[in-house]
Design an enzyme around this catalytic site. Structure first.
Site, PDB file in Angstrom:
ATOM      1  N   CYS A 170     -28.960 -20.559 -28.381  1.00 42.90           N
ATOM      2  CA  CYS A 170     -28.433 -20.712 -27.524  1.00 42.90           C
ATOM      3  C   CYS A 170     -28.552 -22.473 -28.705  1.00 42.90           C
ATOM      4  CB  CYS A 170     -28.165 -20.639 -26.402  1.00 42.90           C
ATOM      5  SG  CYS A 170     -27.229 -21.059 -25.263  1.00 42.90           S
ATOM      6  N   HIS A 224     -29.623 -15.498 -24.801  1.00 40.22           N
ATOM      7  CA  HIS A 224     -30.981 -15.499 -24.998  1.00 40.22           C
ATOM      8  C   HIS A 224     -32.194 -14.548 -24.914  1.00 40.22           C
ATOM      9  CE1 HIS A 224     -30.852 -19.575 -23.423  1.00 40.22           C
ATOM     10  NE2 HIS A 224     -29.425 -19.007 -23.202  1.00 40.22           N
ATOM     11  N   GLU A 243     -35.144 -14.266 -25.046  1.00 38.66           N
ATOM     12  CA  GLU A 243     -36.979 -14.462 -23.800  1.00 38.66           C
ATOM     13  C   GLU A 243     -36.253 -14.054 -22.820  1.00 38.66           C
ATOM     14  OE1 GLU A 243     -33.695 -16.650 -24.806  1.00 38.66           O
ATOM     15  OE2 GLU A 243     -33.555 -18.274 -22.994  1.00 38.66           O
TER      16      GLU A 243
HETATM   17  N1  GLN Z   1     -24.153 -25.733 -23.461  1.00 40.89           N
HETATM   18  C1  GLN Z   1     -25.481 -25.726 -23.451  1.00 40.89           C
HETATM   19  C2  GLN Z   1     -25.202 -26.465 -25.429  1.00 40.89           C
HETATM   20  O1  GLN Z   1     -24.143 -27.024 -25.887  1.00 40.89           O
HETATM   21  C3  GLN Z   1     -26.524 -24.394 -24.453  1.00 40.89           C
HETATM   22  C4  GLN Z   1     -26.581 -23.536 -23.305  1.00 40.89           C
HETATM   23  C5  GLN Z   1     -27.845 -22.883 -23.057  1.00 40.89           C
HETATM   24  O2  GLN Z   1     -28.264 -23.230 -24.458  1.00 40.89           O
HETATM   25  N2  GLN Z   1     -27.621 -21.877 -22.466  1.00 40.89           N
HETATM   26  O3  GLN Z   1     -26.058 -27.545 -25.981  1.00 40.89           O
END
Ligand code: GLN
Length: 197
Positions: free
Chosen positions: A79, A172, A174
């Site tokens: 992410c 995610h 995890e």
């Molecule tokens: N939207 C977040 C960002 O731009 C990422 C979201 C996340 O890691 N769950 O960093």
């Protein structure tokens, strides 16, 4: 007997504890990384989800940027971590750091804001059983260079990809009990270690 893998998790912001516990379940020697010298001797590094702009600022404040750029082990970004490893984001914040360690361009918050957090089943290349994936204000991969292997898509957009020793997930892994993506990262880290020695 093979030596246990040593994998660090960047622990400045976001979901680092959850990654540490998955790694420990897999028998990995897992440690928190907040200082450049904590990368020494590691086979891999995970950059967790959280907020990429905040993680980017803290990486700079802790003087971790050159150390991560010079790190030769495997790296897994989930992410926000995927955003940091990308070449750029189409909607990045000015001066937000990008490591450019994988040849992808990402779109941040691609599915909308908080309300667009969701779970879905992904088809994994070469696997019969689908993978449950949790997306939280997730990015997607807007475009990828020819050396990037796409391992899963959602709605036609790549969300799991690998280029050599770098693995990225928009979701995610995890946060579910399915450890297959972390197991894949362990394989990537073992491969990278065997190439280095
Ligand atoms: N939207 C977040 C960002 O731009 C990422 C979201 C996340 O890691 N769950 O960093």
């Amino acid at each position: 007997m093979t030596e246990p893998l040593r994998i660090g998790v960047l622990a400045v912001q976001g979901n680092f504890r959850e990654h540490l516990s998955v790694l420990r379940r897999l028998g990995v020697e897992a440690s928190e990384v907040r200082k450049p010298d904590q990368l020494d001797g590691l086979d891999g590094l995970i950059i967790p989800g959280g907020e990429s702009t905040a993680i980017g600022k803290l990486v700079r404040a802790y003087e971790l940027e050159p150390a991560i750029r010079g790190f030769e082990g495997a790296i897994f970004g989930t992410c926000a971590g995927m955003i940091l490893l990308a070449r750029e984001a189409v909607d990045g914040v000015p001066d937000q750091p990008f490591f450019g360690l994988i040849d992808i361009v990402v779109r941040r918050n691609a599915y909308g804001r908080q309300v667009r957090s969701f779970e879905t089943d992904l088809e994994l290349a070469g696997e019969a059983k689908p993978l449950r994936a949790v997306f939280i204000r997730a990015p997607w991969i807007e475009s990828a260079g020819p050396a990037v292997e796409i391992l899963a898509r959602y709605d036609d957009r790549p969300v799991l990809a690998r280029e050599g020793r770098i693995l990225v997930a928009a979701f995610h892994p995890e946060l579910t009990d399915d450890t297959r993506v972390h197991e894949l990262f362990c394989e990537v880290a073992r491969e990278a270690a065997s190439v280095r020695t």
